[in-house]
Design a protein around this motif. Structure first.
Motif, PDB file in Angstrom:
ATOM      1  N   LEU B  51       0.856  -1.186   0.000  1.00 40.12           N
ATOM      2  CA  LEU B  51       0.000   0.000   0.000  1.00 40.12           C
ATOM      3  C   LEU B  51       0.891   1.233   0.000  1.00 40.12           C
ATOM      4  N   ALA B  56      -4.641   4.115  -1.531  1.00 39.18           N
ATOM      5  CA  ALA B  56      -4.555   2.654  -1.612  1.00 39.18           C
ATOM      6  C   ALA B  56      -5.037   2.023  -0.305  1.00 39.18           C
ATOM      7  N   ASN B  60      -8.416  -0.357   0.094  1.00 37.92           N
ATOM      8  CA  ASN B  60      -8.229  -1.693   0.655  1.00 37.92           C
ATOM      9  C   ASN B  60      -9.107  -1.927   1.869  1.00 37.92           C
TER      10      ASN B  60
END
Lengths: 332, 589
Positions: B51, B56, B60
């Motif tokens: 990540l 990101a 996630n």
């Protein structure tokens, strides 16, 4: 045979209208301001952020007469130094482009594809290109250049002609210009700048690269006409060398179109430099630029002064250059 | 004669026009169902092992779930996949057993239950060679084993080396991945965690591990978005790089069976759309036109302008909280001119943090002595003084660092280097292009160093290549916003020697700082950790690999028709999953 005009004659004997005088006056003022910018009693240097006065409007903060941008930089200083950037970047770029385009176009129009170049010069040219482009084994390029130079020297010492190879000047110039013209200028510059990053001299080189083709086309077309004129035929009949006829007799006549094209080229490059600065590419951020000042409006949309003043200067300058391009000579 | 011929084509044209209009209206209508949130840049990857940025992490957290999660509103960890907070047992004086039990209803999308073996698989993936797991590997190196019991497959114990309270949160705060989907052949089960952890980097490649890594990478690179495996409430429908990410709520998500659903396990929006708009003015225009619903981390001036303008005040809602995001400038300590602390301390005196905060944040935010927020009163070292803006002291410190100012004006500073060479103090500073805050900081630093004859070249760098440029060390200095949280104090990724070439962009390392970072991460009690953290702040101020300037406030603006928007100081500053859009008033006929 007509007396050849002096190469600088293209810049003389203009007739000015009132608008053209105003335009010329504005441009002269701009160049003067650019030249003496470091000597002017400006209250702030262009790159200094005034953290106490960020994005203040004109005349509202101490000595920021035209206000500040969203980073607190003085707008007046940016305008003055931005003029310096514009002049120092676009004028040399346009002159260099005129020189390159003029010579290439004149050579293409005069010799077309019939020129022949001695083998030694071929070797020097190929080796030089190899080395400049840093192709694999760059020393090979230097070696070729050396061999070519030695061959040329030997031929001169022994007074023997070298074998020649044809050089299709016209095809090369027109082909290169067409290849460059097929891609929009902004895209070429952005691609180069984004991929390798550029300093001010590098940006100058890229601007020249993209600005010479129109000049070359104009001069080539004029040269195709000039080389048919009787005085060129007379020069040939008198036994003058081809290079001398090209340079001393044909070239000054063929360069006439640049009188119109040069101001337009400066205007185009001025717009290009401002566009690149607006996009945040090209010049380093500490270099003052009208385009970059315009871009700061995105950070502070209410800062009308950061939009108005540089837009005004850009518009006036580009209009002035366009007006000057329509100048006519007293003989016209 | 001509009229009958014209009519059919006219009708046809009208039909085509109407259908086009209908299509455009219907597509607009469907996209309006989504809650649209502004992101500054693309997540770059959605691989949970790598990540790279906040976007990101955010996506996630919607696709996957961890065992426990931090509650945005009260900063307490609450169970997510786990049924309850873990049981902790100290074993001897060097081991810690953290036992979790997964929720009975927790299941993957195909109906298989989420088990302890999935957790064990995920931990092994963190150490599997061939995956981009360098950062997580450093973060979770303290896990010794994951013990599962076939008799109670939902219950498992994570064995930790050391007895740090921080391990409790750390062991529960990573995305759990499905073993059966990502490793159907069970290749990883043939290796123990210890074997993977102690595998030498030079060891010959194992074909099974290589195949697994390849399969995993291909899975994340080549999976159609909707088929990415995860136990979170959303699935990725579309990802257009640098444009938007569209997520759709799963129609059957296991947590729907929980009544009442805990705050962190609610997923109300049926669709979420993260729109990537780097330019602030464009994003504000989109917000005003109703094409954007939430604008997190809005710059101060824009926030104030919208808050005070009557039109936008009526249409938008405004939130301000503290944050754990600290604005920092970093030095590349591997460069000879910046290798000594005296030079770095000297240059730190050229940042006018107080006036920068006032100018860019309109006075909001908090000055700081280090990377611990002043709001964290237990750990913040109040005995330290703030770094002053003092160019005269900077010049004196440079002299202490062996620098001598050349006699000629504007010639700069020089000092003898190794082997009879001479070093000149000239610097390049990188920052993310187009960020007004970082641009102002860079310009201020450049203006402050100019009278000292220290030339500084500014290099604004595209967002896409900024992290990579820092990772490979192509800079002297950089400015960026470092995002933190109040729970974990593991500085290994960005200040330990193990993080060099990964997240430690400054390449700073000393044996003392490495030892201190390790001691903080493994501190056995809050009191000892507090003492170590204060010591660490003092050491960092002495060594100065980074200059912490100030903590940013978090400003969020949202459409007034939204309800249920929870904001807080934890990143990303809001909870997307609880947002509800009020029904549009039907226009009167």
């Amino acid at each position: 045979m007509g007396r050849p005009p002096h190469p600088l004659a293209v810049l003389t004997a203009f007739r000015f209208t009132w608008w053209q005088r105003l335009a010329l006056g504005w441009l002269v003022l701009l160049v003067l301001v650019a030249a003496v910018a470091p000597l002017l009693p400006l209250p702030y240097p262009p790159g200094l952020p005034d953290l106490a006065n960020m994005a203040v409007p004109p005349f509202s903060a101490a000595r920021h007469w035209l206000g500040t941008d969203p980073q607190g930089r003085d707008v007046l200083s940016i305008l003055v130094y931005g003029a310096r950037t514009a002049v120092l970047l676009t004028l040399p770029a346009a002159l260099l482009a005129a020189l390159v385009g003029g010579l290439a176009g004149a050579a293409a129009g005069f010799w077309e594809n019939s020129a022949r170049v001695p083998l030694a010069y071929w070797l020097v040219g190929t080796g030089g290109t190899w080395w400049v482009l840093q192709l694999p084994l760059p020393m090979l390029g230097l070696g070729l250049m050396l061999i070519g130079a030695l061959l040329a020297l030997l031929a001169r010492l022994q007074n023997r002609p070298l074998p020649t190879w044809p050089l299709p000047v016209d095809a090369l110039v027109v082909g290169t210009a067409t290849a460059l013209d097929t891609i929009p200028r902004l895209i070429v510059v952005v691609a180069v700048v984004a991929s390798i990053g550029l300093s001010a001299p590098g940006l100058l080189a890229v601007m020249v690269l993209t600005a010479w083709p129109p000049m070359a086309r104009l001069v080539r077309a004029q040269m195709l006409r000039v080389r048919q004129l009787p005085f060129i035929e007379a020069a040939r009949a008198a036994g003058l060398p081809e290079r001398q006829i090209w340079f001393r007799h044909a070239l000054p006549h063929a360069l006439h179109p640049l009188r119109t094209a040069l101001p337009l080229s400066v205007a185009g490059l001025l717009g290009l430099e401002s566009t690149l600065s607006f996009l945040g590419i090209g010049l380093p951020p500490e270099v003052a630029s009208w385009g970059r000042l315009l871009a700061t409006v995105r950070d502070e949309p209410s800062a009308w002064w950061a939009l108005l003043f540089p837009s005004l200067l850009l518009t006036l300058s580009i209009l002035s250059l366009n007006t000057l391009s329509r100048m006519s000579t007293s003989r016209a | 004669m001509l009229v009958p011929k014209k009519n059919p084509s006219g009708v046809l044209l009208w039909l085509i026009f109407s259908s086009l209009l209908a299509c455009s209206c219907s597509s607009k209508g469907s996209s309006h169902e989504a809650i649209r949130i502004r992101w500054v840049h693309d997540p770059e990857t959605i691989n949970p092992m790598a990540l790279t940025n906040q976007a990101a992490i955010e996506v996630n957290n919607l696709l996957h779930l961890s065992l426990i999660q931090a509650n945005l509103t009260n900063h307490q960890y609450v169970p997510a996949l786990a049924a309850a907070l873990p049981e902790v047992r100290l074993v001897g004086d060097s081991l810690m057993h953290i036992t979790y039990e997964l929720r009975p209803v927790a299941a993957w999308d195909d109906g298989r239950p989420i088990l302890g073996s999935d957790v064990a698989f995920t931990v092994k993936l963190m150490f599997c060679p061939g995956l981009p797991n360098e950062v997580v590997r450093n973060q979770y190196h303290f896990i010794k084993a994951v013990i599962t019991d076939p008799a109670t497959p939902r219950r498992f114990t994570i064995v930790c080396r050391g007895q740090a309270p921080e391990y409790v949160k750390a062991t529960g705060d990573f995305c759990i991945l499905p073993a059966a989907t990502l490793d159907p052949a069970g290749r990883l089960s043939r290796f123990t965690l210890a074997e993977l952890q102690h595998r030498a980097p030079t060891a010959p490649a194992d074909t099974a591990l290589q195949a697994l890594a390849r399969q995993y990478q291909q899975g994340y690179a080549g999976h159609p978005p909707g088929q990415l495996p995860g136990c979170g409430p959303y699935e990725l429908v579309t990802w257009e790089k640098d444009r938007f990410l569209h997520l759709r709520r799963k129609s059957h998500w296991w947590a729907d069976q929980l009544h009442p659903a805990p705050l962190m396990l609610r997923a109300k929006p049926q669709q979420l759309e993260y729109v990537i708009i780097p330019d602030v003015a464009t994003a504000i225009l989109a917000l005003r036109r109703g094409e954007l619903d939430v604008f997190p981390q809005m710059p101060a001036r824009e926030f104030e302008r919208l808050r005070t303008a009557p039109a936008t005040r009526a249409a938008l809602q405004f939130y301000t909280t503290d944050s754990y995001n600290v604005v920092t400038a970093g030095f590349n300590t591997s460069r000879p001119v910046l290798a000594d602390a005296a030079t770095r301390r000297a240059l730190s005196r050229c940042f006018d943090a107080g006036r920068l905060m006032k100018a860019t944040q309109l006075g909001a935010g908090q000055r700081t002595v280090g990377f611990i927020s002043p709001s964290d009163t237990a750990n913040y070292n109040r005995a330290l003084a703030l770094i002053p803006f003092d160019p005269i002291q900077a010049a004196a410190l440079l002299r202490q660092g062996g620098w001598r100012r050349a006699a000629a004006p504007t010639a700069g500073w020089f000092r003898p280097g190794p082997a009879g060479t001479s070093q000149q103090l000239r610097l390049t500073m990188r920052y993310r292009a187009g960020d007004p805050l970082l641009t102002t900081i860079a310009l201020q630093f450049q203006a402050a160093t100019a009278p000292l004859d220290i030339p500084v070249s500014l290099l604004p760098t595209e967002a896409g290549s900024f992290s990579e440029v820092l990772r490979v060390g192509d800079f002297d200095m950089y400015a960026q916003v470092l995002k933190g949280n109040p729970f974990m104090f593991n500085f290994t990724p960005f200040l330990h020697s193990k993080g060099i070439g990964v997240g430690n962009f400054t390449r700073f390392t000393t044996p003392a700082s490495d030892r201190l970072i390790e001691a903080i991460a493994t501190a056995s009690s809050n009191a000892s950790r507090q003492r170590l953290l204060r010591q660490f702040q003092a050491l960092m101020q002495q060594e100065m690999p980074m200059v912490p300037l100030f903590f940013l406030p978090s400003r969020t603006v949202a459409d007034k028709r939204l309800s249920g928007l929870n904001v807080g100081s934890l990143k990303p500053g809001y909870l997307a999953t609880t947002i509800v859009r009020a029904a549009r008033a039907t226009p009167a006929p």
